[in-house]
Design an enzyme around this catalytic site. Structure first.
Site, short mmCIF file in Angstrom:
data_model
loop_
_atom_site.label_atom_id
_atom_site.label_comp_id
_atom_site.label_asym_id
_atom_site.label_seq_id
_atom_site.Cartn_x
_atom_site.Cartn_y
_atom_site.Cartn_z
N GLY A 50 -49.72 54.67 48.35
CA GLY A 50 -50.18 53.29 48.48
C GLY A 50 -51.37 53.26 49.41
N CYS A 82 -48.44 61.34 49.64
CA CYS A 82 -49.80 60.81 49.76
C CYS A 82 -49.88 59.82 50.93
CB CYS A 82 -50.24 60.21 48.43
SG CYS A 82 -52.02 60.04 48.32
N ILE A 138 -54.33 61.54 43.93
CA ILE A 138 -55.04 60.26 43.78
C ILE A 138 -55.59 59.87 45.15
CG2 ILE A 138 -54.85 57.83 43.10
CD1 ILE A 138 -52.38 58.67 41.41
N HIS A 174 -48.37 63.41 44.07
CA HIS A 174 -47.37 62.43 43.63
C HIS A 174 -46.41 62.99 42.58
CE1 HIS A 174 -49.36 58.78 45.32
NE2 HIS A 174 -50.46 59.46 45.12
N GLU A 176 -43.68 61.86 41.77
CA GLU A 176 -43.03 60.71 41.11
C GLU A 176 -43.80 60.24 39.87
OE1 GLU A 176 -44.74 60.69 43.85
OE2 GLU A 176 -45.89 58.83 44.10
N1 GLN Z 1 -56.08 57.05 50.15
C1 GLN Z 1 -54.86 56.30 50.37
C2 GLN Z 1 -54.71 55.99 51.86
O1 GLN Z 1 -55.44 56.47 52.64
C3 GLN Z 1 -53.65 57.06 49.88
C4 GLN Z 1 -53.71 57.14 48.38
C5 GLN Z 1 -52.36 57.36 47.74
O2 GLN Z 1 -51.30 57.14 48.33
N2 GLN Z 1 -52.41 57.71 46.47
O3 GLN Z 1 -53.87 55.24 52.25
#
Ligand code: GLN
Length: 190
Positions: A50, A82, A138, A174, A176
């Site tokens: 997120g 992430c 991502i 990820h 998931e």
């Molecule tokens: N770049 C996002 C952050 O810094 C993380 C991206 C992700 O959770 N896919 O919060």
């Protein structure tokens, strides 16, 4: 009954809930965790992907940050994917004012592979899992510094993308978002 919580403040928490359901573990209860008190009802917890700035702020407001720190010090297994790993880090590179829980003895660099257009998938070999998992990256972070007792458990192109510190796990990618539930099963086994 084994009960796993998924932090459901913002981000792809529903994907983790679906992945946990796909693990088909008899009796496994999955709960959404939003406020500090919710943690009392689970015995392990996942922090999903997120936006780490938003979720960090909301976690503090809902008493969840403090509750997670206390749970970690009482030995609760916690896995961050992430954003989750960013929030679990001790230090966020070049972002001295961004909140993090400081659970993993690591420094992370956010968006380390470039912007959203640079999201990609590739195989990642994880220690403890016999064949590679598909890493979905991502706007993913990398681990730029790692200190005892945190240890690297996966690297990609020479960069650390997964770490473990006792019962705490962080992955840049990820699992998931794939059909492969081996990492979820592994986490449930900690
Ligand atoms: N770049 C996002 C952050 O810094 C993380 C991206 C992700 O959770 N896919 O919060």
């Amino acid at each position: 009954m084994p009960t796993v919580g998924v932090v459901a403040v913002q981000g792809d928490f529903e994907k983790h809930i679906e992945a946990l359901e796909r693990c088909s573990i008899p009796g496994l209860i999955v709960r959404e965790v939003r406020v500090g008190e919710d943690l009392a009802q689970v015995d392990r917890v996942i922090i999903p992907g997120g936006e780490s700035t938003t979720v960090g702020m909301l976690m503090q407001r809902f008493g969840l940050a403090e509750a997670l720190q206390e749970a970690a010090s009482n030995g609760m297994p916690i896995w961050g994917t992430c954003m989750g790993m960013i929030l679990m880090a001790q230090t966020i590179e070049d972002r001295p004012h961004q909140f993090s829980l400081g659970l993993l003895n690591i420094t992370v660099r956010r968006n380390a592979f470039g912007a959203q257009v640079h999201s990609f998938e590739d195989e990642v070999q994880m220690e403890g899992i016999d064949t590679p998992v598909m890493g979905v990256f991502i706007r993913a972070p990398i681990v730029t510094d790692i200190k005892d007792p945190a240890i690297p458990v996966a690297s990609y192109q020479g960069k650390v993308v997964a770490v473990r510190q006792g019962k705490l796990l962080g992955t840049s990618f990820h699992p998931e978002l794939t059909d492969d539930v081996r990492l979820h099963q592994w986490f449930l086994g900690i």
